[in-house]
Write an enzyme that holds these catalytic residues in place. Structure first.
Site, short mmCIF file in Angstrom:
data_model
loop_
_atom_site.label_atom_id
_atom_site.label_comp_id
_atom_site.label_asym_id
_atom_site.label_seq_id
_atom_site.Cartn_x
_atom_site.Cartn_y
_atom_site.Cartn_z
N ASP A 459 0.83 -1.20 0.00
CA ASP A 459 0.00 0.00 0.00
C ASP A 459 0.86 1.25 0.00
O ASP A 459 0.52 2.26 -0.62
CB ASP A 459 -0.94 0.01 1.21
CG ASP A 459 -0.18 -0.10 2.53
OD1 ASP A 459 0.87 -0.76 2.57
OD2 ASP A 459 -0.64 0.47 3.54
N ARG A 463 5.89 4.10 5.89
CA ARG A 463 5.51 4.03 7.30
C ARG A 463 5.58 2.59 7.80
O ARG A 463 5.99 1.67 7.08
CB ARG A 463 4.13 4.64 7.51
CG ARG A 463 2.99 3.86 6.90
CD ARG A 463 1.69 4.62 7.04
NE ARG A 463 0.55 3.90 6.48
CZ ARG A 463 -0.45 4.49 5.85
NH1 ARG A 463 -0.46 5.80 5.66
NH2 ARG A 463 -1.46 3.76 5.38
N ASP A 464 5.14 2.38 9.02
CA ASP A 464 5.19 1.06 9.63
C ASP A 464 4.01 0.19 9.17
O ASP A 464 3.18 -0.23 9.96
CB ASP A 464 5.22 1.17 11.16
CG ASP A 464 4.06 2.00 11.71
OD1 ASP A 464 3.23 2.49 10.91
OD2 ASP A 464 3.97 2.15 12.94
N GLU A 465 3.96 -0.05 7.87
CA GLU A 465 2.88 -0.85 7.28
C GLU A 465 3.44 -1.63 6.11
O GLU A 465 3.79 -2.79 6.24
CB GLU A 465 1.72 0.06 6.86
CG GLU A 465 0.45 -0.69 6.54
CD GLU A 465 -0.78 0.21 6.57
OE1 GLU A 465 -1.85 -0.26 6.22
OE2 GLU A 465 -0.64 1.41 6.94
N ASP A 472 -5.90 -2.52 -2.73
CA ASP A 472 -5.05 -1.66 -3.55
C ASP A 472 -4.57 -2.41 -4.80
O ASP A 472 -4.57 -1.88 -5.92
CB ASP A 472 -3.84 -1.19 -2.74
CG ASP A 472 -4.22 -0.47 -1.46
OD1 ASP A 472 -4.93 -1.09 -0.64
OD2 ASP A 472 -3.81 0.69 -1.28
N TRP A 535 -11.70 -5.92 -1.62
CA TRP A 535 -10.35 -6.35 -1.22
C TRP A 535 -10.19 -7.82 -1.59
O TRP A 535 -9.32 -8.17 -2.39
CB TRP A 535 -10.15 -6.11 0.27
CG TRP A 535 -9.70 -4.72 0.61
CD1 TRP A 535 -8.47 -4.36 1.09
CD2 TRP A 535 -10.45 -3.50 0.51
NE1 TRP A 535 -8.41 -2.99 1.27
CE2 TRP A 535 -9.61 -2.45 0.92
CE3 TRP A 535 -11.74 -3.19 0.09
CZ2 TRP A 535 -10.01 -1.11 0.93
CZ3 TRP A 535 -12.15 -1.85 0.10
CH2 TRP A 535 -11.30 -0.85 0.52
N GLU A 745 -2.26 9.07 -0.72
CA GLU A 745 -3.30 8.25 -0.10
C GLU A 745 -4.61 9.02 0.02
O GLU A 745 -5.69 8.44 -0.10
CB GLU A 745 -2.83 7.79 1.27
CG GLU A 745 -3.80 6.88 2.00
CD GLU A 745 -3.21 6.33 3.28
OE1 GLU A 745 -3.76 5.34 3.80
OE2 GLU A 745 -2.20 6.89 3.77
N HIS A 766 1.07 6.19 -2.54
CA HIS A 766 -0.01 5.25 -2.28
C HIS A 766 -0.77 5.08 -3.59
O HIS A 766 -1.61 5.89 -3.92
CB HIS A 766 -0.93 5.83 -1.19
CG HIS A 766 -1.46 4.83 -0.23
ND1 HIS A 766 -0.83 4.53 0.95
CD2 HIS A 766 -2.56 4.05 -0.26
CE1 HIS A 766 -1.54 3.63 1.62
NE2 HIS A 766 -2.60 3.32 0.90
#
Length: 887
Positions: A459, A463-465, A472, A535, A745, A766
């Protein structure tokens, strides 16, 4: 003259590691028009000179030049094979043999003699340090050696070295998969790197996705708590015999200078701890310790072959900035994913500290808040041995800017470069037009792909993802497949989707799935970690998209059980075809959401049923493509039932759609859920809803990808262009005007006053909203495929002229060759516009050119057009064409 170019193997020019005969394709070059292949002959050889032919098809009367599958060929393991082709055409010409395309065969699971080894102890489960492993092997007589092939993988990440040289171009290998079911190995040719006598083989290993600190939960050891490495060297002699060497307890290991390395947090490296010649034969190993064989399932090892992560590009700094707070910042001018390489001089113990970030704040200072807990930090301690050149090994960052927090001496921008990392994929799309903002938008879409296609379709990269969110990936799949050859990238990821499905067929929100059973304390995902409409539908939509774009039945066959399981999951949870399951994202982050909510106003019941209908239809079509008539009839009937239920549930007797949102109307139109009698009212209402927001969208993840399609496919092309060209908030071009170099995003990630959207979820790379790229290629340029003859064997060319553009040119490099559409518009002497359309159709394909019914043809290149379905159509063979008409 008839020639063959670009022989491909599994859609790639070369494969390193494949366990079965790859799919073969080729493009044709000729100086004639209307060229169609009439026959082909294919040979497979163990050598590039084709003196060791192991298969010869003979002359095959067949017009296929893509997706050639050959059955019954057993590949010997760990050797080179070469493929060449020659053809004849409908003009009586014959080609010479093509240049050969080569591949290295892989190592099936039952032939792995090597073991997983580690020098990490169980007590180091919370450690993120790196380790080194090494051994030697002997080559007795180089004259007798035909090839030296190595297959390697790791539980963690690894870099492989032979005799002091890094092997191959891969980074972050073996990538991220559902490791317990699907662990990829990479294959390399070492022949040119080995010498007679002893040879050193060595690996540097890091935690990576396997045991690192992952997801916004910041938990670690998702797959295991010890890194490990495995490799097997296969020396093939000229008499065909093979000698094998592999990892075992005789290997030695030690700690590396990588003191800490994590995907999110960066790397800590102490150059003073470097071991000279650690990957060379003459290394002093007196203080190294014995490696330990650790448990590992070799049955899950699969050859990767292609689409590995590599360093694709290098960017130089564009500016050296001192912020109002006095921070020294390097601006690379492009938001990207990768790492910074630098050269530095200093004393032993001097430090370099770099922090990576995406944007400056409203005052022009370093902005880190949107990284959440991700540090994106590099700490390097100098050895003091002259000029030192370095970059990290087992991490990557998402950034445009780098804050130089610590540096010995004067900071010179020339000592820095940004290395762009992403999965290796051939570029296939080009787009340009007379509107510079649209050109920048296309650039941003492409760089959004580059930044997020780092082994899995993430995605966001900063960041922490950085997770493989299925929504997506589904939304962007068609756009991505115009821009780059994504077949191998998505085929690999879709295997993991299948492996990570629940027993009932539910599809995780992220693939690989590291959220299930790990989110009890998360405010959102505690409600459910799998099976959300739009999704989970990636299970069906993505394989079908690959079939459309590449004509590829192999991925359909591979994913067919997964696709079917997802349809059956929805059916099991449906009452009167209305289904729901735990957490639904709906039209995620739509602007019509209630204040403070991420959930758009379109009812979840509608989005669930709409996608249930769409996926069921696509699965029925997949069944038909694969010759499964029973499933085709079963699921076609189910699709009709769902459509009937949808219409009864959401349309009033007078034709009003019950949910008065843009997204509801978009889905109903694009998924063909509108009763014929109500289509005009539905499109009129969508246009009204657009006008209520002054021509702006208020859609989220579900509605946005299809908005312009829903308009242009229903006679409202002018509104589609107007929507696309809006440049105030919210719009695609608002981001362009704000200086974006990737897709954001949120429509207002940076607000007009320079302040930021909430930092908890505000990525500036994003790609999801970049799905508008599909409309640029499929509609504006008009380059579309035909599901009856997919992979652009038959091309539909139907450009949507508009937007006050004076010209537009797009190129798509299909497997058959380049498809080019170039249109120019000149104002006429009256109210009409004069359009010149130039089209290039590749050989061995045909194209249907579709013009508006109301156009007045002026030049047709001797092609006869006919009025068909209220359009002006002509079908042409390969070649270049020019058409002129008035609108």
């Amino acid at each position: 003259m008839l020639t063959i170019q670009n022989v491909t193997l599994n859609y790639a020019p070369e494969l390193h590691g494949v366990e079965s005969m790859p799919v073969v394709g080729w493009a044709i070059n000729s100086d004639r028009k209307n060229v169609e292949q009439t026959s082909w002959q294919l040979q497979l050889s163990r050598d590039a000179a084709f003196s060791q032919i192991v298969f010869d098809s003979g002359k095959v009367a067949d017009d296929r030049s893509q997706n050639i599958t050959l059955s019954g060929i057993e590949l010997a393991p760990s050797v080179w094979y070469f493929v060449r082709v020659k053809i004849s055409d409908n003009h009586g010409q014959q080609s010479d043999w093509s240049e050969a395309a080569g591949f290295i065969s892989g190592l099936p699971g039952d032939q792995w003699q090597a073991e997983f080894i580690s020098v990490e102890g169980p007590e180091e489960k919370d450690s993120s340090k790196g380790t080194l492993l090494r051994n030697t092997f002997a080559i007795e007589d180089a004259a007798e050696v035909a090839s030296v092939i190595v297959h390697a993988s790791a539980l963690g990440l690894y870099k492989l070295y032979v005799n002091g040289q890094k092997v191959g171009q891969d980074e972050l290998a073996p990538g991220w998969t559902s490791y317990h079911h699907h662990l990829l190995y990479q294959t390399y040719d070492l022949t040119a790197l080995v010498t007679v006598g002893d040879n050193a083989i060595a690996a540097s290993v890091g935690a990576g996705w396997y045991k690192g600190d992952m997801s916004f939960n910041r938990k670690r050891n998702y797959y295991g708590d010890r890194t490990a490495f495995i490799c097997q060297i296969v020396v093939t002699l000229r008499d065909g015999s093979q000698r094998r060497y592999g990892t075992d307890a005789s290997w030695l290991g030690t700690d590396s200078p990588v003191l800490f390395s994590e995907i999110y947090d960066g790397e800590v490296y102490d150059a003073r701890r470097e071991i000279p010649g650690w990957h060379s034969v003459d290394c002093d190993t007196a203080r190294w310790r014995q490696a330990e064989v650790v448990a590992g399932n070799k049955g899950v090892l699969h050859a990767q072959g292609a689409s590995t992560v590599q360093a694709i590009d290098t960017l130089a700094p564009q500016a050296l900035i001192v912020t109002p707070r006095g921070e020294t910042v390097i601006d690379f001018g492009q938001n990207l994913t990768g790492w910074v390489a630098f050269r530095v001089r200093g004393r032993a113990g001097d430090k370099v500290t770099l922090r990576h970030f995406e944007v400056l704040d409203a005052e022009g200072n370093v902005y880190l808040d949107n990284l959440r807990t991700a540090k994106q930090r590099i700490d390097y301690t100098l050895s003091g041995a002259g000029e030192e050149a370095w970059h990290p090994s087992f991490t990557f960052q998402g950034f445009r800017y780098v804050h130089v927090e610590c540096w010995p001496g004067e900071i010179n921008a020339e000592n820095f470069s940004a290395v762009v990392l992403h999965s290796q994929m051939a570029s296939t799309g080009e787009f340009a037009c007379s509107n510079p903002s649209l050109n920048q938008l296309h650039h941003n879409i492409l760089w959004g792909l580059k930044g997020n296609f780092v082994d899995v379709p993430t995605d966001c990269p900063q960041r922490d993802e950085r997770l493989g969110w299925t929504g997506d990936a589904q939304i962007f799949c068609r756009t991505a497949s115009y821009l780059m050859q994504t077949r191998n990238f998505f085929a690999k990821w879709l295997r993991d989707l299948h492996y990570d499905q629940t027993a009932e067929g539910g599809v995780p929100h992220v693939v690989p799935d590291i959220l299930s059973k790990k989110c009890d304390d998360n405010w959102l995902l505690s409600q459910g970690t799998h099976s959300a409409a739009a999704w989970a539908d990636a299970a069906v939509i993505n394989p079908w998209t690959l079939y459309l774009m590449y004509g590829d039945k192999e991925v359909l066959r591979q994913q067919y059980p997964s696709m079917k399981a997802w349809i059956e999951f929805m059916r099991a949870h449906a009452v009167d075809n209305k289904w729901s399951y735990k957490l639904q994202f709906g039209d995620w982050v739509a602007l019509d959401a209630k204040e403070g909510s991420y959930f758009g106003a379109t009812p979840n019941d509608l989005t669930c049923m709409a996608y249930y209908s769409w996926s069921t239809l696509l699965f029925a079509k997949a069944a038909k493509a694969l010759g499964n008539q029973a499933d085709y009839e079963t699921y076609s009937a189910l699709h009709r039932d769902i459509v009937d239920s949808f219409q009864r549930e959401f349309f009033t007797p007078t034709g009003r759609l019950a949910a008065r949102t843009q997204t509801a109307h978009i889905l109903a139109l694009y998924f063909n859920l509108v009763p014929d009698a109500f289509r005009a009212r539905t499109i009129d209402t969508l246009v009204e809803l657009l006008a209520e927001h002054d021509g702006h969208l208020v859609t989220g993840f579900v509605g946005t990808p299809y908005f312009c399609h829903a308009l242009s496919e229903n006679g409202r092309a002018s509104e589609a262009w107007q929507l696309l060209l809006k440049d105030d908030f919210p719009s695609w071009l608002y981001q362009v005007k704000a200086g974006a170099t990737t897709i954001w995003e949120h429509w207002d990630g940076i607000k007009p006053d320079g302040t930021m959207w909430s930092p908890d979820m505000n990525s500036f790379n994003h790609y999801a909203y970049g799905a508008i790229g599909e409309w640029l290629y499929r509609a504006a340029a008009g380059i579309d495929t035909d599901e009856e003859q997919p992979g652009f064997k038959h091309i539909r060319i139907k450009p949507v002229i508009g937007g006050d553009l004076t010209w537009l040119k797009a190129r798509y490099r299909s497997g058959y060759g380049d498809i080019v559409v170039h249109w120019q518009v000149e104002p006429g002497g009256d109210t009409q516009r004069h359009v010149e359309l130039r089209v290039t159709v590749p050989h061995n394909t045909r194209a249907t050119v579709i013009l508006p019914a109301e156009c007045q043809l002026m030049a047709t290149d001797n092609i006869a057009f006919s009025a068909i379905n209220n359009e002006c159509q002509a079908t042409v063979g390969s070649g270049e064409y020019r058409f002129a008409y008035r609108l």
